[in-house]
Design a protein around this motif. Structure first.
Motif, PDB file in Angstrom:
ATOM      1  N   CYS A 182      10.540   3.040  -5.842  1.00  0.00           N
ATOM      2  CA  CYS A 182      10.535   2.785  -4.415  1.00  0.00           C
ATOM      3  C   CYS A 182      11.954   1.959  -4.181  1.00  0.00           C
ATOM      4  CB  CYS A 182       9.323   2.034  -4.051  1.00  0.00           C
ATOM      5  SG  CYS A 182       7.754   3.123  -4.195  1.00  0.00           S
ATOM      6  N   ALA A 183      12.524   2.187  -2.764  1.00  0.00           N
ATOM      7  CA  ALA A 183      13.502   1.564  -2.465  1.00  0.00           C
ATOM      8  C   ALA A 183      13.393   0.889  -1.113  1.00  0.00           C
ATOM      9  CB  ALA A 183      14.869   2.633  -2.382  1.00  0.00           C
ATOM     10  N   HIS A 184      13.753  -0.191  -1.170  1.00  0.00           N
ATOM     11  CA  HIS A 184      13.693  -1.277  -0.052  1.00  0.00           C
ATOM     12  C   HIS A 184      15.269  -1.797   0.011  1.00  0.00           C
ATOM     13  CE1 HIS A 184      13.192  -4.790   2.504  1.00  0.00           C
ATOM     14  NE2 HIS A 184      12.279  -4.226   3.003  1.00  0.00           N
ATOM     15  N   ILE A 185      15.927  -1.315   1.247  1.00  0.00           N
ATOM     16  CA  ILE A 185      17.071  -1.494   1.555  1.00  0.00           C
ATOM     17  C   ILE A 185      17.160  -2.173   2.976  1.00  0.00           C
ATOM     18  CG2 ILE A 185      17.671   0.707   2.326  1.00  0.00           C
ATOM     19  CD1 ILE A 185      20.639   0.478   1.500  1.00  0.00           C
ATOM     20  N   SER A 209       0.755  -1.106   0.037  1.00  0.00           N
ATOM     21  CA  SER A 209      -0.155  -0.061  -0.023  1.00  0.00           C
ATOM     22  C   SER A 209       0.793   1.088   0.129  1.00  0.00           C
ATOM     23  CB  SER A 209      -0.933  -0.107   1.313  1.00  0.00           C
ATOM     24  OG  SER A 209      -0.283   0.012   2.303  1.00  0.00           O
ATOM     25  N   SER A 210       2.073   1.194   0.537  1.00  0.00           N
ATOM     26  CA  SER A 210       3.096   2.254   0.601  1.00  0.00           C
ATOM     27  C   SER A 210       3.484   2.498  -1.000  1.00  0.00           C
ATOM     28  CB  SER A 210       4.289   1.981   1.369  1.00  0.00           C
ATOM     29  OG  SER A 210       3.752   2.083   2.736  1.00  0.00           O
ATOM     30  N   VAL A 211       3.861   1.490  -1.765  1.00  0.00           N
ATOM     31  CA  VAL A 211       3.932   1.641  -2.820  1.00  0.00           C
ATOM     32  C   VAL A 211       3.113   1.836  -4.059  1.00  0.00           C
ATOM     33  CG1 VAL A 211       5.342   0.376  -4.782  1.00  0.00           C
ATOM     34  CG2 VAL A 211       6.074   0.068  -2.570  1.00  0.00           C
ATOM     35  N   SER A 212       1.987   1.450  -3.654  1.00  0.00           N
ATOM     36  CA  SER A 212       0.952   1.707  -4.850  1.00  0.00           C
ATOM     37  C   SER A 212      -0.646   1.254  -4.329  1.00  0.00           C
ATOM     38  CB  SER A 212       1.110   1.101  -6.209  1.00  0.00           C
ATOM     39  OG  SER A 212       0.153   0.968  -6.897  1.00  0.00           O
ATOM     40  N   GLU A 240      15.596  -0.586  12.385  1.00  0.00           N
ATOM     41  CA  GLU A 240      16.763  -1.637  12.613  1.00  0.00           C
ATOM     42  C   GLU A 240      17.163  -2.514  11.412  1.00  0.00           C
ATOM     43  OE1 GLU A 240      15.750  -4.180  16.130  1.00  0.00           O
ATOM     44  OE2 GLU A 240      14.489  -3.019  16.863  1.00  0.00           O
ATOM     45  N   GLY A 241      17.836  -1.661  10.563  1.00  0.00           N
ATOM     46  CA  GLY A 241      18.348  -2.151   9.489  1.00  0.00           C
ATOM     47  C   GLY A 241      17.901  -2.316   8.425  1.00  0.00           C
ATOM     48  N   VAL A 242      16.578  -2.007   8.176  1.00  0.00           N
ATOM     49  CA  VAL A 242      15.768  -2.003   7.155  1.00  0.00           C
ATOM     50  C   VAL A 242      15.299  -0.607   6.906  1.00  0.00           C
ATOM     51  CG1 VAL A 242      13.535  -2.832   6.215  1.00  0.00           C
ATOM     52  CG2 VAL A 242      15.014  -4.443   7.438  1.00  0.00           C
ATOM     53  N   ALA A 243      15.235  -0.118   5.767  1.00  0.00           N
ATOM     54  CA  ALA A 243      14.758   1.258   5.206  1.00  0.00           C
ATOM     55  C   ALA A 243      13.819   1.037   4.097  1.00  0.00           C
ATOM     56  CB  ALA A 243      16.015   2.273   5.143  1.00  0.00           C
ATOM     57  N   PHE A 244      12.907   2.049   3.934  1.00  0.00           N
ATOM     58  CA  PHE A 244      11.795   2.019   2.672  1.00  0.00           C
ATOM     59  C   PHE A 244      11.367   3.389   2.455  1.00  0.00           C
ATOM     60  CE2 PHE A 244       7.673   1.601   1.064  1.00  0.00           C
ATOM     61  CZ  PHE A 244       8.012   0.806  -0.091  1.00  0.00           C
ATOM     62  N   SER A 245      11.224   3.561   1.089  1.00  0.00           N
ATOM     63  CA  SER A 245      10.621   4.817   0.682  1.00  0.00           C
ATOM     64  C   SER A 245      10.418   4.781  -0.733  1.00  0.00           C
ATOM     65  CB  SER A 245      11.786   6.006   0.955  1.00  0.00           C
ATOM     66  OG  SER A 245      10.807   7.343   0.931  1.00  0.00           O
ATOM     67  N   CYS A 246       9.599   5.791  -1.074  1.00  0.00           N
ATOM     68  CA  CYS A 246       9.157   5.808  -2.436  1.00  0.00           C
ATOM     69  C   CYS A 246       9.412   7.177  -2.943  1.00  0.00           C
ATOM     70  CB  CYS A 246       7.844   5.605  -2.906  1.00  0.00           C
ATOM     71  SG  CYS A 246       7.454   3.684  -2.709  1.00  0.00           S
TER      72      CYS A 246
END
Length: 176
Positions: A97-100, A46-49, A135-141
């Motif tokens: 969108c980046a998921h790292i 839902s964050s992505v689309s 904690e070691g995970v990042a996400f954004s669009c």
């Protein structure tokens, strides 16, 4: 670990030292894990689309030793997945969108996609500021990318790389 006979109800299915995990407890843990996985997947999608639009994925392993010209964080490593999401209406632009996932670095503040092959330095083509960190995970669009740029990235994805940047390494902590 010693396997038990199983059986029904609350009889132990295995023991580890003095700790026993019963069939009922194992089922509860499995069910809880499944629910958490579903909730995380729904939140991410839902964050992505919100419309459930399918995108194109590209991923890479990242390392601080790959940053050029460097230095990157020598202790840093991770993985990045970039999702290119089509526009959702007339006149709208593409999103990236980046998921790292990462370790050995400070929290990233942005992920940048550069044009350039392995070992080379290239110009920034997309910037995705990091908004969600846990904690070691990042996400954004980020929205606003032209169809022309997206098509170039899709056709020649090996000509691009991603860098995660943070306050300690603003020119790239890890790259892949």
């Amino acid at each position: 670990i010693r396997l038990g006979k199983g059986g029904g109800g609350d009889r132990p299915i295995y023991t580890k030292g003095t700790e026993e995990l019963t069939r009922t407890r194992k089922l509860s843990v499995t069910l809880l894990s499944a629910i958490v996985s579903i909730v995380v997947a729904v939140q991410m999608s839902s964050s992505v689309s919100a419309a459930g639009v399918k995108g194109r994925f590209a991923g890479a392993e990242m390392s601080g030793t790959e940053v050029r010209p460097g230095p990157g964080d020598p202790d840093g490593s991770g993985e990045v997945v970039i999702r290119l999401v089509p526009p959702r209406g007339e006149g709208s632009k593409w999103s990236a969108c980046a998921h790292i996932t990462y370790e050995g670095i400070q929290d990233p503040i942005r992920v940048r996609v550069h044009e350039g092959s392995k070992g080379k330095v290239g110009p920034v083509k997309m910037t995705v500021p990091v908004k969600e960190i846990d904690e070691g995970v990042a996400f954004s669009c980020n929205r606003g990318f032209s169809e022309r740029l997206i098509n170039k990235v899709r056709r020649h994805e090996r000509r691009y790389y991603a860098e995660a940047e943070n306050s300690e390494f603003p020119d790239g902590a890890i790259r892949g």
